[in-house]
Design an enzyme around this catalytic site. Structure first.
Site, PDB file in Angstrom:
ATOM      1  N   CYS A  97       0.094  -1.631  -0.163  1.00 30.35           N
ATOM      2  CA  CYS A  97      -0.013  -0.114   0.426  1.00 30.35           C
ATOM      3  C   CYS A  97       0.948   1.000   0.229  1.00 30.35           C
ATOM      4  CB  CYS A  97      -1.083  -0.149   1.533  1.00 30.35           C
ATOM      5  SG  CYS A  97      -0.655  -1.050   2.444  1.00 30.35           S
ATOM      6  N   ARG A 126       6.743 -11.724   5.771  1.00 31.23           N
ATOM      7  CA  ARG A 126       6.813 -11.158   6.979  1.00 31.23           C
ATOM      8  C   ARG A 126       7.566 -12.792   7.509  1.00 31.23           C
ATOM      9  NH1 ARG A 126       0.094 -10.211   5.980  1.00 31.23           N
ATOM     10  NH2 ARG A 126       0.362  -8.573   4.619  1.00 31.23           N
ATOM     11  N   GLN A 144       0.529 -11.260  -3.167  1.00 32.72           N
ATOM     12  CA  GLN A 144      -1.408 -10.730  -3.108  1.00 32.72           C
ATOM     13  C   GLN A 144      -1.054 -10.735  -4.925  1.00 32.72           C
ATOM     14  OE1 GLN A 144      -0.651  -7.952   0.591  1.00 32.72           O
ATOM     15  NE2 GLN A 144      -2.287  -9.282   1.611  1.00 32.72           N
ATOM     16  N   ASP A 146      -2.918  -7.735  -5.012  1.00 33.52           N
ATOM     17  CA  ASP A 146      -3.038  -6.570  -4.233  1.00 33.52           C
ATOM     18  C   ASP A 146      -3.196  -5.915  -4.679  1.00 33.52           C
ATOM     19  OD1 ASP A 146      -2.514  -5.475  -1.307  1.00 33.52           O
ATOM     20  OD2 ASP A 146      -0.679  -5.015  -1.837  1.00 33.52           O
ATOM     21  N   HIS A 148      -5.173  -1.474  -4.706  1.00 32.24           N
ATOM     22  CA  HIS A 148      -5.820   0.169  -4.062  1.00 32.24           C
ATOM     23  C   HIS A 148      -7.055   0.793  -4.693  1.00 32.24           C
ATOM     24  CE1 HIS A 148      -2.234  -2.079  -1.686  1.00 32.24           C
ATOM     25  NE2 HIS A 148      -2.889  -1.732  -0.743  1.00 32.24           N
ATOM     26  N   LYS A 228     -12.015  -3.516   8.063  1.00 29.60           N
ATOM     27  CA  LYS A 228     -11.929  -4.413   6.729  1.00 29.60           C
ATOM     28  C   LYS A 228     -12.614  -5.681   6.834  1.00 29.60           C
ATOM     29  CE  LYS A 228      -8.638  -7.183   8.956  1.00 29.60           C
ATOM     30  NZ  LYS A 228      -7.030  -7.440   9.095  1.00 29.60           N
ATOM     31  N   HIS A 274      -7.883  -0.945   0.232  1.00 28.63           N
ATOM     32  CA  HIS A 274      -7.341  -1.344  -0.033  1.00 28.63           C
ATOM     33  C   HIS A 274      -8.211  -3.035  -0.426  1.00 28.63           C
ATOM     34  CE1 HIS A 274      -4.085  -0.026   2.486  1.00 28.63           C
ATOM     35  NE2 HIS A 274      -5.135   0.866   3.147  1.00 28.63           N
TER      36      HIS A 274
END
Length: 399
Positions: A97, A126, A144, A146, A148, A228, A274
């Site tokens: 992000c 991670r 991911q 991912d 945005h 979320k 997100h």
């Protein structure tokens, strides 16, 4: 249950392995990576149709960016960081992000530009505790799907609706219709004012209900920057695995200096949404493997058709069929080893190849091939095999 454990299936199907040289990280084998890329391309096309622009951002970024975004304070114990002699420490990104905000910030934006939708198959790291690692379902490195969206407050509900529709369509295409939905609310440790959180929680809940969702409330489980919606799938052992998420963020863009010029010519901070449909692509593959006991649908199978010449005399005809199918973008696999035909059929079945193409002397001389799929068998002209397969590999549709 071991028969459905994705780790056991992956070993039998030759999909990936993990080892001590890179704990919690995946060594994808050719067959596993084909599945990975097929899913990636599948969701990429769905997102392209909905107006998302694909981007690619660095994996290693300065610690100061993570401090500014708030991730360093929240996640530093789980971040892989590098200390440098010049004092400018770096860290591998745990999420994408802040990078997408940097792309937004690289030009002057107008209210007419919004919403702006960025998508990335972001490689994230991670440092999860070793005791929590579990095959593909929990790893230290993953990608991911991912995305945005930077938008105005009035655009939030339409963008959430767009995402929920995307997620439901994709999950249904893959055979998942029993989806658990939860709304995670403000945690004790968070950024932003109570007014921002009041607005974000109410807005996301209202958007969810307008999509026909009735989420379970999870107090204290939200991200530090916003509430979320979480979409979880259950595996065959009854364990829930969070996959899709959509998060409403009125904090991070401001922390990173994002703004656009509104109708009055004044700067205004955008809202950031997100979201991810699969979450970790690897985790989703693990769930699909367990749900299907390794027997993937034809469109997703790493090898779609096993080509089995009965003897060496049919090797040339088999190779011609292999080359023809490759030219059509299909995924054939030759089984022309020295073993008997029955043993090669067993080997193909062990790999869960969905279609068998058997070529004997009679088939080769007639320009035909015996195709077996499930319990059915039919004779098909070699020239028509590609069309036959393509007919059975139609793009998956909602069930």
């Amino acid at each position: 249950m071991e028969l459905h454990d994705h780790r056991m299936l992956a070993k039998r199907l030759d999909l990936y392995h993990v080892e001590e040289h890179s704990p919690g990280m995946i060594f994808w084998h050719p067959r596993g990576y084909r599945i990975y890329r097929l899913l990636e391309d599948f969701i990429r096309e769905h997102m392209r149709r909905l107006g998302y622009e694909e981007v690619h951002t660095p994996q290693l970024l300065a610690r100061e960016l993570w401090e500014k975004s708030g991730h360093w304070e929240k996640f530093r114990e789980n971040m892989f960081s590098i200390s440098r002699e010049d004092g400018r420490d770096m860290a591998l990104k745990p999420m994408s992000c802040p990078c997408h905000v940097q792309i937004f910030n690289d030009a002057k934006r107008s209210w007419r530009d919004l919403p702006m939708r960025y998508a990335e198959f972001g490689q994230c790291h991670r440092d999860e505790p070793s005791g929590s690692l579990h095959g593909l379902l929990r790893t230290k490195a993953f990608a991911q799907d991912d995305a945005h969206v930077l938008c105005r407050p009035a655009q939030v509900r339409d963008e959430v609706k767009r995402f929920v529709g995307l997620l439901q369509e994709v999950y249904a295409c893959l055979g998942f219709v029993d989806i658990e939905v939860a709304l995670s609310l403000r945690p004790d440790k968070r950024s932003g004012s109570d007014e921002q959180w009041d607005w974000a929680e109410a807005e996301l809940l209202d958007a969810a209900r307008k999509c026909g969702l009735d989420p379970k409330m999870q107090p204290g489980e939200g991200a530090y920057y916003g509430p979320k919606l979480e979409f979880a799938l259950r595996d065959r052992m009854g364990r829930a695995w969070q996959c899709g998420t959509v998060q409403l963020d009125s904090v991070l863009p401001g922390r990173l200096g994002a703004s656009y010029v509104n109708e009055d010519g004044k700067p205004e901070v955008p809202i950031m949404i997100h979201h991810a449909v699969f979450g970790s692509i690897g985790r989703f593959i693990g769930i699909i493997l367990e749900e299907n006991a390794g027997r993937l649908p034809l469109w997703l199978s790493p090898d779609q058709i096993a080509i089995l010449p009965i003897s060496d005399a049919q090797h040339s005809a088999a190779k011609d069929l292999y080359d023809l199918l490759m030219a059509f973008g299909l995924r054939p696999r030759m089984f022309s080893q020295s073993e008997t035909l029955s043993r090669r059929i067993v080997a193909a079945r062990e790999l869960e190849v969905p279609v068998m193409a058997i070529i004997g002397e009679r088939e080769a001389s007639a320009g035909h091939v015996a195709l077996k799929m499930g319990g059915a068998q039919e004779m098909v002209a070699v020239a028509d095999v590609a069309a036959w397969l393509q007919n059975h590999v139609a793009q998956p549709s909602a069930r």
